[in-house]
Design an enzyme around this catalytic site. Sequence first.
Site, short mmCIF file in Angstrom:
data_model
loop_
_atom_site.label_atom_id
_atom_site.label_comp_id
_atom_site.label_asym_id
_atom_site.label_seq_id
_atom_site.Cartn_x
_atom_site.Cartn_y
_atom_site.Cartn_z
N GLY A 251 0.76 -1.25 0.00
CA GLY A 251 0.00 0.00 0.00
C GLY A 251 0.79 1.29 0.00
O GLY A 251 0.20 2.36 -0.18
N GLU A 287 3.91 -6.67 1.69
CA GLU A 287 3.41 -7.06 0.36
C GLU A 287 3.32 -5.86 -0.58
O GLU A 287 2.25 -5.52 -1.08
CB GLU A 287 1.99 -7.65 0.49
CG GLU A 287 1.86 -8.83 1.43
CD GLU A 287 0.39 -9.17 1.73
OE1 GLU A 287 -0.51 -8.37 1.40
OE2 GLU A 287 0.15 -10.24 2.29
N PRO A 288 4.42 -5.16 -0.82
CA PRO A 288 4.33 -4.00 -1.72
C PRO A 288 4.17 -4.44 -3.17
O PRO A 288 4.78 -5.40 -3.62
CB PRO A 288 5.68 -3.29 -1.52
CG PRO A 288 6.61 -4.37 -1.07
CD PRO A 288 5.79 -5.41 -0.34
N GLY A 289 3.33 -3.73 -3.89
CA GLY A 289 3.18 -3.97 -5.32
C GLY A 289 3.59 -2.73 -6.08
O GLY A 289 4.67 -2.64 -6.68
N ARG A 290 2.73 -1.69 -5.98
CA ARG A 290 2.90 -0.48 -6.76
C ARG A 290 4.27 0.17 -6.61
O ARG A 290 4.85 0.63 -7.58
CB ARG A 290 1.81 0.51 -6.35
CG ARG A 290 1.71 1.73 -7.22
CD ARG A 290 0.77 2.77 -6.60
NE ARG A 290 -0.45 2.26 -6.07
CZ ARG A 290 -1.63 2.24 -6.70
NH1 ARG A 290 -1.71 2.76 -7.90
NH2 ARG A 290 -2.70 1.76 -6.12
N ARG A 326 -6.55 2.79 -15.67
CA ARG A 326 -6.53 3.56 -14.41
C ARG A 326 -7.17 4.95 -14.53
O ARG A 326 -7.93 5.33 -13.65
CB ARG A 326 -5.11 3.66 -13.85
CG ARG A 326 -4.46 2.28 -13.59
CD ARG A 326 -3.21 2.35 -12.73
NE ARG A 326 -3.52 2.75 -11.38
CZ ARG A 326 -3.39 3.95 -10.89
NH1 ARG A 326 -2.87 4.91 -11.65
NH2 ARG A 326 -3.75 4.23 -9.68
N CYS A 358 -14.70 3.36 -28.29
CA CYS A 358 -15.97 4.08 -28.47
C CYS A 358 -16.67 4.38 -27.15
O CYS A 358 -17.78 3.90 -26.91
CB CYS A 358 -16.87 3.26 -29.39
SG CYS A 358 -16.04 2.87 -30.91
N GLU A 359 -16.02 5.13 -26.30
CA GLU A 359 -16.62 5.59 -25.05
C GLU A 359 -15.95 6.90 -24.70
O GLU A 359 -14.73 7.03 -24.85
CB GLU A 359 -16.29 4.64 -23.89
CG GLU A 359 -16.90 3.29 -23.98
CD GLU A 359 -16.91 2.58 -22.64
OE1 GLU A 359 -16.91 3.24 -21.58
OE2 GLU A 359 -16.93 1.35 -22.68
N TYR A 387 -0.49 -2.12 -12.18
CA TYR A 387 -1.92 -2.10 -12.50
C TYR A 387 -2.17 -1.54 -13.90
O TYR A 387 -3.18 -0.90 -14.16
CB TYR A 387 -2.71 -1.34 -11.42
CG TYR A 387 -2.42 -1.86 -10.02
CD1 TYR A 387 -2.87 -3.12 -9.65
CD2 TYR A 387 -1.67 -1.12 -9.10
CE1 TYR A 387 -2.58 -3.63 -8.38
CE2 TYR A 387 -1.38 -1.62 -7.84
CZ TYR A 387 -1.84 -2.87 -7.49
OH TYR A 387 -1.57 -3.38 -6.25
N1 LLP Z 1 -1.66 -6.85 -0.37
C1 LLP Z 1 -2.99 -6.93 -0.52
C2 LLP Z 1 -3.75 -7.85 0.31
C3 LLP Z 1 -3.64 -6.13 -1.49
O1 LLP Z 1 -4.96 -6.21 -1.63
C4 LLP Z 1 -2.87 -5.24 -2.28
C5 LLP Z 1 -3.51 -4.41 -3.31
C6 LLP Z 1 -1.48 -5.20 -2.09
C7 LLP Z 1 -0.90 -6.01 -1.13
C8 LLP Z 1 -0.57 -4.32 -2.89
O2 LLP Z 1 -0.85 -2.97 -2.74
P1 LLP Z 1 0.16 -1.87 -3.37
O3 LLP Z 1 1.46 -1.98 -2.63
O4 LLP Z 1 0.31 -2.19 -4.80
O5 LLP Z 1 -0.55 -0.60 -3.15
N2 LLP Z 1 -5.88 -1.42 -9.24
C9 LLP Z 1 -5.65 -0.37 -8.25
C10 LLP Z 1 -4.94 -0.88 -7.02
C11 LLP Z 1 -5.61 -2.07 -6.35
C12 LLP Z 1 -4.86 -2.56 -5.15
C13 LLP Z 1 -5.46 -3.83 -4.65
N3 LLP Z 1 -4.75 -4.44 -3.57
C14 LLP Z 1 -4.92 0.80 -8.92
O6 LLP Z 1 -4.66 0.74 -10.13
O7 LLP Z 1 -4.65 1.80 -8.28
#
Ligand code: LLP
Length: 433
Positions: A251, A287-290, A326, A358-359, A387
């Site tokens: 997050g 659990e970092p993603g973004r 997004r 077409c939107e 994402y």
């Molecule tokens: N762990 C869990 C349980 C999650 O649900 C998520 C993201 C993450 C980790 C990773 O979060 P991050 O570090 O990436 O913020 N599609 C949306 C974001 C959806 C996030 C869902 N869960 C966007 O494009 O902003």
Amino acid sequence: MTASDIVYEGNALDHFLYRDGHLFAEDVPVAEIAAAVGTPFYVYSTATLTRHFTLFDEALEGMPHLVCFAMKSLSNQAVLKTLAAAGAGMDVVSGGEYFRAKAAGVAGDKIVFSGVGKSADEMRMALTGGIRQFNVESEPEMEMLSAVAVELGVTAPITIRVNPDVDAKTHAKIATGKSENKFGIPISRARAVYKMAAALPNLKIVGIDVHIGSQLTDLAPFEAAYLKVADLVETLRTDGHEIVRLDLGGGLGIPYTRSNAVPPLPVDYGKMIKRTLGHLGCEIEIEPGRLISGNAGLMVSKVIYVKEGEDRQFLIIDGAMNDLIRPAMYDAHHDIVPVVEPAVGHEPAKYDIVGPVCESGDTFAKGRDLPQLAAGDLVAFRSAGAYGAVMSSEYNSRPLIPEVLVNGDQFAVIRARPTYEEMIARDTMPEWL
Ligand code: LLP
């Protein structure tokens, strides 16, 4: 080095920089990739992916820890392999993601399984293939997991995801830590649910899980949640549970524009974790993603037409909402930059940047300042690694766009653009047609 240099790919440590007037991905000109693979496409930087992973890994130094990449943000096999080689574990949320992680060579004991709706089949798959832990989100899920583990004659390691009822102060569609959200069990019921878990066969409680939302730009909500978790550790230990691991979710936000205030850095996040939870002697998972993938990727697109509206100019590009959803879905801002660097004193222009779908929602930006562009010019969407490709679709029967990975002066297509034949090959005809 300023704070923004560290996480934002736009300054000193940038891997998408202009050199001699041309945008590069590491040491490869973006225009060269465009010529080779066609537009639109995604391009990712190996150096950025690994550097961002390392920032988290170093931020937790001194505590036993594992950084599990939230592969929902970017799940290409080559990216997973790159991060796994750097030492990352994976956070998966479906059987498909589990399959991808294993196929990329990630060991089962480095995979955590999150998500509110794991099916019995997905549980079976992970229990058979190896799993570090399941982050359980409800009583019925816990009962199902226990039953599946009994059926297989194995023990399922679990944490229980608690919902701390904290406002993450982020976009409503990506906030998860308030009691009105579907995620986790209310922290007020945690003691009862842990008691239930301890009584169910073939489950082994290993810790607590919490994740309050995505794109958080302030540490305060994290800290509020983690303080609640710290209290809960003490309470659960008093109740006789063994709490050895804390999964703190993902997050941490990224700067999507250069003018924005820079969100907290991983190092400060790590310090806060040590301050709030370090005394408990638990192993920490995050659990970092973004933050790992977001600024490690661009989406590159070509101008098809410049169209004069009544009071505005439209830049119609070949990328669309199906390729990067997004902006349409979250009103998200992505910096859009020309691939040829604007000359000093260039003629400025303002464009509404739109795709061919077409939107009206297929609008990436309104009134955006850019140099004057013409058909055939390339533009790059920054911060598109997370994402982006994973949320793309073939809406309007536009084939999924290719993904390219750069590593120094090399690049490789890591997902090819399907042909139209391939795109329709999964449709099958009923015999009456
Ligand atoms: N762990 C869990 C349980 C999650 O649900 C998520 C993201 C993450 C980790 C990773 O979060 P991050 O570090 O990436 O913020 N599609 C949306 C974001 C959806 C996030 C869902 N869960 C966007 O494009 O902003």
